[in-house]
Design a protein around this motif. Structure first.
Motif, PDB file in Angstrom:
ATOM      1  N   ARG A  33      10.788 -67.700  38.526  1.00 42.62           N
ATOM      2  CA  ARG A  33       9.354 -67.720  38.241  1.00 42.62           C
ATOM      3  C   ARG A  33       9.078 -68.140  36.792  1.00 42.62           C
ATOM      4  O   ARG A  33       8.101 -68.856  36.501  1.00 42.62           O
ATOM      5  CB  ARG A  33       8.754 -66.345  38.534  1.00 42.62           C
ATOM      6  CG  ARG A  33       8.650 -66.027  40.019  1.00 42.62           C
ATOM      7  CD  ARG A  33       8.023 -64.653  40.223  1.00 42.62           C
ATOM      8  NE  ARG A  33       7.863 -64.363  41.647  1.00 42.62           N
ATOM      9  CZ  ARG A  33       7.382 -63.211  42.121  1.00 42.62           C
ATOM     10  NH1 ARG A  33       7.025 -62.248  41.253  1.00 42.62           N
ATOM     11  NH2 ARG A  33       7.259 -63.039  43.408  1.00 42.62           N
ATOM     12  N   ARG A  34       9.910 -67.638  35.879  1.00 39.77           N
ATOM     13  CA  ARG A  34       9.721 -67.976  34.467  1.00 39.77           C
ATOM     14  C   ARG A  34       9.900 -69.482  34.257  1.00 39.77           C
ATOM     15  O   ARG A  34       9.127 -70.119  33.526  1.00 39.77           O
ATOM     16  CB  ARG A  34      10.698 -67.172  33.602  1.00 39.77           C
ATOM     17  CG  ARG A  34      10.399 -67.285  32.098  1.00 39.77           C
ATOM     18  CD  ARG A  34      11.389 -66.477  31.273  1.00 39.77           C
ATOM     19  NE  ARG A  34      11.366 -65.064  31.635  1.00 39.77           N
ATOM     20  CZ  ARG A  34      12.375 -64.447  32.213  1.00 39.77           C
ATOM     21  NH1 ARG A  34      13.485 -65.121  32.538  1.00 39.77           N
ATOM     22  NH2 ARG A  34      12.283 -63.169  32.478  1.00 39.77           N
ATOM     23  N   ARG A  35      10.921 -70.053  34.859  1.00 41.44           N
ATOM     24  CA  ARG A  35      11.151 -71.494  34.742  1.00 41.44           C
ATOM     25  C   ARG A  35       9.982 -72.291  35.313  1.00 41.44           C
ATOM     26  O   ARG A  35       9.535 -73.290  34.734  1.00 41.44           O
ATOM     27  CB  ARG A  35      12.439 -71.870  35.450  1.00 41.44           C
ATOM     28  CG  ARG A  35      13.705 -71.442  34.704  1.00 41.44           C
ATOM     29  CD  ARG A  35      14.924 -71.914  35.462  1.00 41.44           C
ATOM     30  NE  ARG A  35      16.151 -71.544  34.749  1.00 41.44           N
ATOM     31  CZ  ARG A  35      17.387 -71.839  35.192  1.00 41.44           C
ATOM     32  NH1 ARG A  35      17.523 -72.491  36.347  1.00 41.44           N
ATOM     33  NH2 ARG A  35      18.422 -71.488  34.477  1.00 41.44           N
ATOM     34  N   ARG A  36       9.489 -71.837  36.469  1.00 41.75           N
ATOM     35  CA  ARG A  36       8.358 -72.524  37.087  1.00 41.75           C
ATOM     36  C   ARG A  36       7.116 -72.453  36.190  1.00 41.75           C
ATOM     37  O   ARG A  36       6.356 -73.423  36.058  1.00 41.75           O
ATOM     38  CB  ARG A  36       8.059 -71.924  38.449  1.00 41.75           C
ATOM     39  CG  ARG A  36       9.084 -72.283  39.507  1.00 41.75           C
ATOM     40  CD  ARG A  36       8.706 -71.639  40.825  1.00 41.75           C
ATOM     41  NE  ARG A  36       9.671 -71.986  41.867  1.00 41.75           N
ATOM     42  CZ  ARG A  36       9.628 -71.517  43.117  1.00 41.75           C
ATOM     43  NH1 ARG A  36       8.653 -70.655  43.455  1.00 41.75           N
ATOM     44  NH2 ARG A  36      10.543 -71.873  43.997  1.00 41.75           N
ATOM     45  N   ALA A  37       6.931 -71.265  35.580  1.00 42.15           N
ATOM     46  CA  ALA A  37       5.776 -71.110  34.691  1.00 42.15           C
ATOM     47  C   ALA A  37       5.891 -72.035  33.483  1.00 42.15           C
ATOM     48  O   ALA A  37       4.895 -72.656  33.034  1.00 42.15           O
ATOM     49  CB  ALA A  37       5.648 -69.656  34.251  1.00 42.15           C
ATOM     50  N   VAL A  38       7.112 -72.143  32.917  1.00 42.18           N
ATOM     51  CA  VAL A  38       7.329 -73.020  31.770  1.00 42.18           C
ATOM     52  C   VAL A  38       7.067 -74.475  32.147  1.00 42.18           C
ATOM     53  O   VAL A  38       6.402 -75.241  31.419  1.00 42.18           O
ATOM     54  CB  VAL A  38       8.749 -72.851  31.214  1.00 42.18           C
ATOM     55  CG1 VAL A  38       9.047 -73.928  30.150  1.00 42.18           C
ATOM     56  CG2 VAL A  38       8.904 -71.466  30.604  1.00 42.18           C
ATOM     57  N   LYS A  39       7.589 -74.894  33.296  1.00 43.93           N
ATOM     58  CA  LYS A  39       7.385 -76.275  33.750  1.00 43.93           C
ATOM     59  C   LYS A  39       5.904 -76.555  34.002  1.00 43.93           C
ATOM     60  O   LYS A  39       5.378 -77.638  33.664  1.00 43.93           O
ATOM     61  CB  LYS A  39       8.180 -76.524  35.017  1.00 43.93           C
ATOM     62  CG  LYS A  39       9.673 -76.618  34.795  1.00 43.93           C
ATOM     63  CD  LYS A  39      10.380 -76.891  36.116  1.00 43.93           C
ATOM     64  CE  LYS A  39      11.891 -76.987  35.904  1.00 43.93           C
ATOM     65  NZ  LYS A  39      12.606 -77.254  37.179  1.00 43.93           N
ATOM     66  N   LYS A  48       3.568 -79.344  32.074  1.00 51.06           N
ATOM     67  CA  LYS A  48       2.813 -80.387  32.765  1.00 51.06           C
ATOM     68  C   LYS A  48       1.333 -80.371  32.372  1.00 51.06           C
ATOM     69  O   LYS A  48       0.699 -81.426  32.170  1.00 51.06           O
ATOM     70  CB  LYS A  48       2.955 -80.184  34.265  1.00 51.06           C
ATOM     71  CG  LYS A  48       4.302 -80.565  34.812  1.00 51.06           C
ATOM     72  CD  LYS A  48       4.339 -80.388  36.330  1.00 51.06           C
ATOM     73  CE  LYS A  48       5.714 -80.780  36.893  1.00 51.06           C
ATOM     74  NZ  LYS A  48       5.778 -80.614  38.361  1.00 51.06           N
ATOM     75  N   GLN A  49       0.777 -79.159  32.285  1.00 55.57           N
ATOM     76  CA  GLN A  49      -0.631 -79.062  31.892  1.00 55.57           C
ATOM     77  C   GLN A  49      -0.858 -79.611  30.472  1.00 55.57           C
ATOM     78  O   GLN A  49      -1.858 -80.299  30.186  1.00 55.57           O
ATOM     79  CB  GLN A  49      -1.090 -77.609  31.987  1.00 55.57           C
ATOM     80  CG  GLN A  49      -1.229 -77.111  33.402  1.00 55.57           C
ATOM     81  CD  GLN A  49      -1.655 -75.664  33.470  1.00 55.57           C
ATOM     82  OE1 GLN A  49      -1.676 -74.981  32.439  1.00 55.57           O
ATOM     83  NE2 GLN A  49      -1.973 -75.197  34.680  1.00 55.57           N
ATOM     84  N   LYS A  50       0.067 -79.302  29.539  1.00 53.42           N
ATOM     85  CA  LYS A  50      -0.068 -79.766  28.174  1.00 53.42           C
ATOM     86  C   LYS A  50       0.030 -81.275  28.095  1.00 53.42           C
ATOM     87  O   LYS A  50      -0.698 -81.950  27.338  1.00 53.42           O
ATOM     88  CB  LYS A  50       1.035 -79.109  27.323  1.00 53.42           C
ATOM     89  CG  LYS A  50       0.923 -79.455  25.850  1.00 53.42           C
ATOM     90  CD  LYS A  50       2.001 -78.696  25.065  1.00 53.42           C
ATOM     91  CE  LYS A  50       1.878 -79.025  23.588  1.00 53.42           C
ATOM     92  NZ  LYS A  50       2.915 -78.322  22.791  1.00 53.42           N
TER      93      LYS A  50
END
Length: 307
Positions: free
Chosen positions: A291-297, A301-303
């Motif tokens: 989940r942490r990796r997905r949140a970072v990715k 992407k948003q940035k």
């Protein structure tokens, strides 16, 4: 001579058939169940039946006419708090009464009941017929009798018919042996020997039947079932208050035993629980990492999209 032997053989055969017909009367069996009470056999007259019933009710024993032939069978269910000790005492009682154990099986149950292993035993005991009442009294003193069933079968007619048939066959065998010694031709010899073989075969069958009767008459058969318990089953019907009290007590004991079983299960299962906890912990950590990796990715992407 041949004609004379044929006539004699025919007469012997006819006499044998008549004796068989006369002795084939149906057995008049008077069977009755006795649970601390006795019913009079059907073959006895009213006066004998009443006397038998009154005697059993007054003394707790059964007085049987000596002129009859009886087969006694008893079914007992008993309880004890120590199966091994009861079996030791029981063996001594049986030996003292000149009896023997015909069959025995012991069940040492694998499941636990009320905090202890459930055990039971089943025995087939042969006791001299005149010692049955003494044996039942002894059982009442060494175990808790839950159920007692006593049946008595009158086999006088069948026994007498078997005896008469045996005597007739023995007489015929003797006469055939005399004729065999006087036989002058081979055909006479073969005819007499054939009939002699039939007579001896019947003799053996009836003799075996009589021996079986003698054993069943001389020795009563007792089927005994024993259960090892912590508390005896009350013989008398409990009152309403006693039922409530005992039910509440049993319920509390069940709750206590249930909690104890849970504690035992927990302690015994600690290794398994530790392994399961470790597996669950590893799964939780892996999921959090994913989940942490997905949140970072997703944040990256948003940035990038905003730029």
């Amino acid at each position: 001579m041949k004609k004379y032997l044929s006539i004699v053989l025919c007469l012997l055969l006819a006499a044998s058939l008549l004796a068989g017909c006369g002795s084939s009367a149906n057995t008049s069996a008077a069977s009755y169940d006795m649970e601390y009470a006795v019913e009079s056999p059907a073959v006895m007259d009213a006066a004998q039946g009443a006397a038998l019933k009154n005697s059993a009710a007054d003394t707790g024993s059964t007085t049987l006419p000596e002129s009859r032939k009886w087969i006694i069978t008893v079914n007992l269910t008993a309880e004890t708090d120590d199966l091994d000790a009861l079996q030791t005492v029981l063996d001594e009682k049986i030996a003292a009464l000149q009896g023997y154990v015909e069959d025995q099986s012991v069940y040492n149950g694998s499941a636990y009941q009320s905090g202890r292993r459930y055990r039971s035993a089943s025995l087939t005991i042969r006791i001299p017929a005149d010692q049955v009442d003494a044996f039942l009294q002894d059982m009442g003193g060494i175990a808790n009798i839950v159920r007692q069933n006593k049946s008595i079968e009158d086999v006088t007619l069948s026994y007498t018919a078997t005896e008469n048939r045996l005597k007739a066959l023995e007489t015929e065998e003797t006469r055939l042996l005399e004729l065999l010694a006087q036989a002058e031709t081979m055909s006479d010899l073969l005819e007499i020997e054939a009939r002699l073989s039939e007579v001896r075969y019947e003799l053996e069958n009836y003799a075996s039947q009589k021996r079986l009767y003698d054993n069943q008459i001389d020795y009563a058969t007792i089927y005994l079932s024993i259960e090892e318990v912590q508390e005896y089953t009350p013989v008398e019907e409990p009152t309403l208050w006693e039922r409530i009290r005992d039910g509440f007590k049993d319920n509390l004991e069940d709750v206590g035993e249930g909690l104890l079983d849970v504690l035992v299960w927990f302690i015994v299962s600690i290794p398994t629980l530790v392994v399961l906890a470790a597996v669950v912990l590893i799964v939780v950590l892996v999921v959090k990492r994913i989940r942490r990796r997905r949140a970072v990715k997703k944040a990256a992407k948003q940035k990038k999209a905003e730029e």
